[in-house]
Design a protein around this motif. Sequence first.
Motif, PDB file in Angstrom:
ATOM      1  N   SER A  16      -0.040  -9.273   1.024  1.00 10.76           N
ATOM      2  CA  SER A  16      -0.292 -10.710   1.037  1.00 10.76           C
ATOM      3  C   SER A  16      -1.223 -11.084  -0.097  1.00 10.76           C
ATOM      4  CB  SER A  16      -0.895 -11.132   2.379  1.00 10.76           C
ATOM      5  OG  SER A  16      -1.102 -12.536   2.374  1.00 10.76           O
ATOM      6  N   GLY A  17      -0.920 -12.204  -0.753  1.00 12.81           N
ATOM      7  CA  GLY A  17      -1.768 -12.705  -1.839  1.00 12.81           C
ATOM      8  C   GLY A  17      -2.588 -13.897  -1.395  1.00 12.81           C
TER       9      GLY A  17
ATOM     10  N   GLY B 194      -5.880 -14.264  -3.115  1.00 13.65           N
ATOM     11  CA  GLY B 194      -5.876 -14.066  -4.566  1.00 13.65           C
ATOM     12  C   GLY B 194      -5.087 -12.828  -4.899  1.00 13.65           C
ATOM     13  N   LEU B 195      -5.777 -11.798  -5.380  1.00 12.51           N
ATOM     14  CA  LEU B 195      -5.071 -10.563  -5.717  1.00 12.51           C
ATOM     15  C   LEU B 195      -4.407  -9.979  -4.462  1.00 12.51           C
ATOM     16  CD1 LEU B 195      -7.599  -8.795  -8.110  1.00 12.51           C
ATOM     17  CD2 LEU B 195      -5.406  -9.814  -8.704  1.00 12.51           C
ATOM     18  N   PRO B 196      -3.238  -9.387  -4.627  1.00 12.68           N
ATOM     19  CA  PRO B 196      -2.517  -8.863  -3.466  1.00 12.68           C
ATOM     20  C   PRO B 196      -3.269  -7.721  -2.776  1.00 12.68           C
ATOM     21  CG  PRO B 196      -1.477  -8.154  -5.526  1.00 12.68           C
ATOM     22  CD  PRO B 196      -2.505  -9.182  -5.891  1.00 12.68           C
TER      23      PRO B 196
ATOM     24  N   TYR C  53      -5.931  -4.510  -6.758  1.00 17.82           N
ATOM     25  CA  TYR C  53      -4.547  -5.002  -6.709  1.00 17.82           C
ATOM     26  C   TYR C  53      -3.745  -3.958  -5.951  1.00 17.82           C
ATOM     27  CZ  TYR C  53      -0.183  -6.940  -8.753  1.00 17.82           C
ATOM     28  OH  TYR C  53       1.049  -7.499  -8.967  1.00 17.82           O
TER      29      TYR C  53
ATOM     30  N   VAL D 109      -0.354  -2.971  -3.666  1.00 16.71           N
ATOM     31  CA  VAL D 109       1.024  -3.395  -3.386  1.00 16.71           C
ATOM     32  C   VAL D 109       1.862  -2.224  -2.873  1.00 16.71           C
ATOM     33  CG1 VAL D 109       1.116  -5.329  -5.023  1.00 16.71           C
ATOM     34  CG2 VAL D 109       1.574  -3.015  -5.838  1.00 16.71           C
ATOM     35  N   SER D 110       3.087  -2.544  -2.449  1.00 17.03           N
ATOM     36  CA  SER D 110       4.157  -1.579  -2.178  1.00 17.03           C
ATOM     37  C   SER D 110       3.812  -0.528  -1.120  1.00 17.03           C
ATOM     38  CB  SER D 110       4.560  -0.849  -3.472  1.00 17.03           C
ATOM     39  OG  SER D 110       4.727  -1.734  -4.549  1.00 17.03           O
TER      40      SER D 110
ATOM     41  N   TYR E 222      -8.445  -3.751 -11.169  1.00 15.26           N
ATOM     42  CA  TYR E 222      -7.531  -4.704 -11.777  1.00 15.26           C
ATOM     43  C   TYR E 222      -8.237  -5.993 -12.178  1.00 15.26           C
ATOM     44  CZ  TYR E 222      -2.970  -6.694 -12.677  1.00 15.26           C
ATOM     45  OH  TYR E 222      -1.870  -7.220 -13.286  1.00 15.26           O
ATOM     46  N   GLY E 223      -7.944  -6.445 -13.386  1.00 16.13           N
ATOM     47  CA  GLY E 223      -8.482  -7.714 -13.873  1.00 16.13           C
ATOM     48  C   GLY E 223      -8.150  -7.836 -15.325  1.00 16.13           C
TER      49      GLY E 223
ATOM     50  N   GLN F  18      -2.886   1.964 -12.370  1.00 11.39           N
ATOM     51  CA  GLN F  18      -2.212   1.663 -11.120  1.00 11.39           C
ATOM     52  C   GLN F  18      -1.746   3.005 -10.565  1.00 11.39           C
ATOM     53  OE1 GLN F  18       1.027  -1.072 -11.621  1.00 11.39           O
ATOM     54  NE2 GLN F  18       1.571  -1.001  -9.462  1.00 11.39           N
TER      55      GLN F  18
ATOM     56  N   ASP G 109       3.994   3.228  -8.952  1.00  7.97           N
ATOM     57  CA  ASP G 109       4.297   2.187  -7.968  1.00  7.97           C
ATOM     58  C   ASP G 109       5.430   2.671  -7.048  1.00  7.97           C
ATOM     59  OD1 ASP G 109       4.246  -0.204  -6.626  1.00  7.97           O
ATOM     60  OD2 ASP G 109       4.688  -1.459  -8.364  1.00  7.97           O
TER      61      ASP G 109
END
Lengths: 244, 448
Positions: B320-321, B324-326, B346, B348-349, B367-368, B375, B398
């Motif tokens: 969820s974002g 802001g960042l996920p 950040y 994800v996945s 992350y930024g 990642q 990822d």
Amino acid sequence: MNRLTRIFVPAVLVVALLGVAGCKKKPAPPPATATAPAATAPTADLSASPTSISAGDQVVLSWKTSNASDVSIDGIGAVPSSGVKTVTPTASTTYHLVARGEGGTADATAHVDVSAAPAVAVPTNTMSAEEEFKANVQDVFFDYDSFDIRPDAQATLSHDASYLASHPNIKIVIGGYCDERGSSEYNLALGQNRADAAKKALVNAGIAGDRIRLISYGKEKPFCTESTEACWQQNRRAGFSIDR
Amino acid sequence: MRLNSRFLVTALLLLACIISIPVAAQDWVRTGSNLGNERIRIAVADFKPASADPQTPSLKAVFDATLYNDLGSAGIFDLVSKSFAPQATPGSPQEINLAQWSADPANAAMVAFGSLSVANGRLMVYGWLDDTHNAANPQVLGKQYNEEASEDMARTVAHRFADEIIYRLGGGINGIAETKLYFISSRTGSKEIWAMDYDGQNQHPITHLGTISLSPRVSPDNSRIAFASLGREGWAVRMFSLELGRLVAFPGGSASGSNQSPAWAPDGNRIAFSSSRSGDPEIWIADANGSNPRRITYFKGPDVSPTWNPRTGSQLAWVSGRTGLPQIYIMDQDGSNVHRMTDGGYAVSPSWSPNGQFLTFSWNRKYGPGAPGGQDIYVMDIASMRWEQLTHDAGNNDFPSWAPDGRHIVFQRQMGGKSEIWSMLADGTEQHQLTHTGNNFMPNWSWK
């Protein structure tokens, strides 16, 4: 290619046939003069201006006859003994005038070359509509991982909206785009939010929502493929195009 | 002297602490992912050719290499290297000298051996597994296979025998040698769904749609693949039947906007996915035939990439974002009991481990804009929320996906402008590149 051959082959055939007909006519005059000693033979003159046009352009045909009681142009019908008429041929045409009088028959031809047919004419028109759209409806850009409309984007969107308001027949697609960083799935969702944010701004400015379709391209169709901030900024956008 | 020794002890204690931190962290990952902390030393003898058929040597070479590789990558064995193993090729229990295999330098506790022959277009394999320390009754396993003589079947038979050994010695957990990986490849020009064996062999295309397809997820019974693809109206969740070899209807997956990132419930009856049909990308659940789509989340911003708890079938993790960042969150399947799992960066996945205990996901903790850091793939224990980084300093990583044995993870690594599929053990060791042609993305490990 097909369309061109379809236009050119008949045109060439017409010219060839007329050439053959012209050849046959030449030996004819002596008997005509011989059989009509009482009446003066008619004369006929036909010209087209210009003789070469693009499809859709106009051509002025002008003709003059003498000693004729019945004058006609093939494909147009009976015409006065002299006159001017504007025509719009869509393919190369040879206009054939026949003047008949008591002294016999005279004819005249005028050929008009029609170049590169409707195929070019139609795209020429839409290209300019496309260009006008591109010049007036500009894309908006976003901050990293954000779908908030920035102040500079707000100004762009107001301008976009006024063009769309004055062109109510145009429907649009808004594409949502993201830079290469992060996951494909998350960026598809983020691109959707960006496209939707641009749509909301247009709707708030009075554009009907049913004129707008949204597609997120995430990071699947980048405008720029370098790993630099300048390039990433190019890719973080809502892009507008005409919906066809 | 006294002071010195006290100093030495303190220094040693400090050193021990420093060393023991990463070791302890590895321990909980290895225990929870069924890798265990003790590996069984196993040797594999080259199988004995038992026929003069001209096909025998080539099929035997495929079989030997596949069996050796399967046991070596199982994650539970300490495999005796070929150079330490005796040169003998015992073709039957009568022919094996167990002392030879248990002695230096092989030191094998277990030895797999057998014979292979080809006759009349059939491949016959006899395989045994012996316990070298049980001279009186050494046989642990005896198997016989009779299949069509082809390279594919030689590989398949080796996978089956390997999985029997892994099942027997690995605490009753099924091996993964016969599982498949589904992924996206753009090697033909458009992003299509491809499949391969778990070890990277037998890569072949599944779809030929000519558009962009993403996020393949195979059903628990291996009969269908849910995925997302781009059409005129945006992204739709679509369904490909592996049995029929064509697309089948999935009506609930189509709506204007983005419908994507499908995930099968472990019972095979429901599919969670992200849909923007309400205006904002949210998590929805539909029945497996595409009917009855219902909305689960109500958060502003992207909600995407759901994954089910495969053990309970009643919880989901997703991205969820909303802040802001996920970030990674978990919830019950009705949308209640939402918990945030990641504390920043950040993330994800997510993919949920088969025993329900762990999540693996992709995380960039720094992350930024302009920030350093990569990642990487992480694993997190859900109850304690402690985590461990599995990949380090090697490209952008990822889409991790758990293997059904809980011991392996497959993922996507982008490095040097190329994206390829890699696999590794769930503790981050033994990373192997599986694809080498074109760009390859979003791997998904089959459920069995």
